[in-house]
Design an enzyme around this catalytic site. Sequence first.
Site, short mmCIF file in Angstrom:
data_model
loop_
_atom_site.label_atom_id
_atom_site.label_comp_id
_atom_site.label_asym_id
_atom_site.label_seq_id
_atom_site.Cartn_x
_atom_site.Cartn_y
_atom_site.Cartn_z
N TYR A 83 0.82 -1.21 0.00
CA TYR A 83 0.00 0.00 0.00
C TYR A 83 0.86 1.26 0.00
CZ TYR A 83 -4.01 -3.01 0.74
OH TYR A 83 -4.98 -3.97 0.58
N TYR A 135 -13.10 -7.31 6.24
CA TYR A 135 -11.91 -7.40 5.41
C TYR A 135 -11.47 -8.86 5.36
CZ TYR A 135 -7.13 -7.14 3.75
OH TYR A 135 -5.99 -7.34 3.04
N ASP A 192 -13.68 -16.31 9.22
CA ASP A 192 -12.32 -15.88 8.86
C ASP A 192 -11.58 -15.53 10.15
OD1 ASP A 192 -10.03 -14.55 8.13
OD2 ASP A 192 -10.99 -13.24 6.68
N LYS A 218 -1.71 -15.83 9.28
CA LYS A 218 -0.94 -14.93 10.14
C LYS A 218 -0.13 -15.66 11.21
CE LYS A 218 -3.53 -10.65 9.41
NZ LYS A 218 -2.48 -9.99 8.62
#
Length: 423
Positions: free
Chosen positions: A14, A142, A243, A272
């Site tokens: 980003y 997200y 999720d 993660k």
Amino acid sequence: MDLDFDRKHIWHPYSSLIDPPPVYPVARAEGVRLYLEDGRGLIDGMSSWWSALHGYNVPELNQAMREQMDKMSHVMFGGLTHEPAIELCKKLVEITPPGLNRVFLADSGSVSVEVAIKMAIQYWHSQGKPQKSKLLALRNGYHGDTFGAMATCDPITGMHHLFTGQLSQHLFAPAPQVPFGSTCSDRDIAELRQQVEENRDQLAAIILEPIVQGAGGMRFYSADYLRRVRELCDEHDLLLIADEIATGFGRSGKLFACEHADITPDILTLGKALTGGTMTLAATLCTDKVAEGICQGEAGVFMHGPTFMGNPLACAVADASIQLLLSGPWQERVTAIEQQMTEQLAPLKSAQNVADVRTLGAIGVVEMREPVKMAKLQEALIERGVWLRPFGKLVYAMPPYVISKEDLSQLTSAMVEVLGELS
């Protein structure tokens, strides 16, 4: 270190290559600290994007990787298997919510969401209902940066609205407004229920982040809401995809956030922290019903297979990370982090420019009224020996579980000082 080359040629997440933001060269990492090339040590309040639960340079994880490297770093998973994958999957089946008995190993969190979406769609195709191909997601959600995952992120407030015209079109329900610890009423879930009832013939699944909406706003919501979503899926014959890429392995105070509501999703995604912040690896688990339903269909197999699926090196260190987590007092540590952050971030509640301060497990969030200038804020935090990565209006900390009280105090003090000055 050639930072000029980095600035001109390397694209960071980003970031712009026309006006690149500052980057800080890390020479090594130890415990909860990142050591820059100039010798400064920074307390990592981000756990390297929420993954380094045990901190850095952990002897047990290093040893697991060294031992596995001496045997093999990689072998294809098609037609072959190996002990690290078997042992890891045994552990995942054992520790995740009951009924999640089938494990698909993937490369990254976004890919595990892609796998989950494909599982849901292929399941209904195998059941003779190919029209059930859309998902119902939550606003402020997200789920990743790949195309299938992006399509389930909030198309308005999320990071991917530029791609809306190219993404699969799914349905979205309002973000849950019921605070964590509160009871969910019929009114709180009425619009979600209406969406399900009106679209049940085309819906394959509901996808959500249980309890904590992460990169979409760092929002915490009611376990009772999550429980009602599970009931709604059962009532209308929909699959539920949870999720847990951000919340898995204890971050919310439970080993998995679904445990707050005592529910089992049909499909669960992990990533993660799976390897303790050492290597990229993810997993998608599902129930027998989903797995058998897929394999009884036209294809007879699940149509996915990454090249590095089941990488032995990553599986070995993931297995070691889970062992290390479960053998220690992780829950007591997370509870202590929550209590300390709650107390020490409280002064910011009265700051003029602060909209909200909230904590849950090893997550501390300060929501500002206006977006922050990230580069300027990061520099001020670095001057105080702290590494955080704010975004939008959010300045938050998700430190390694092994952080000491003293280091956590330095982290929270830096947040209070810098954000207090902004106010």
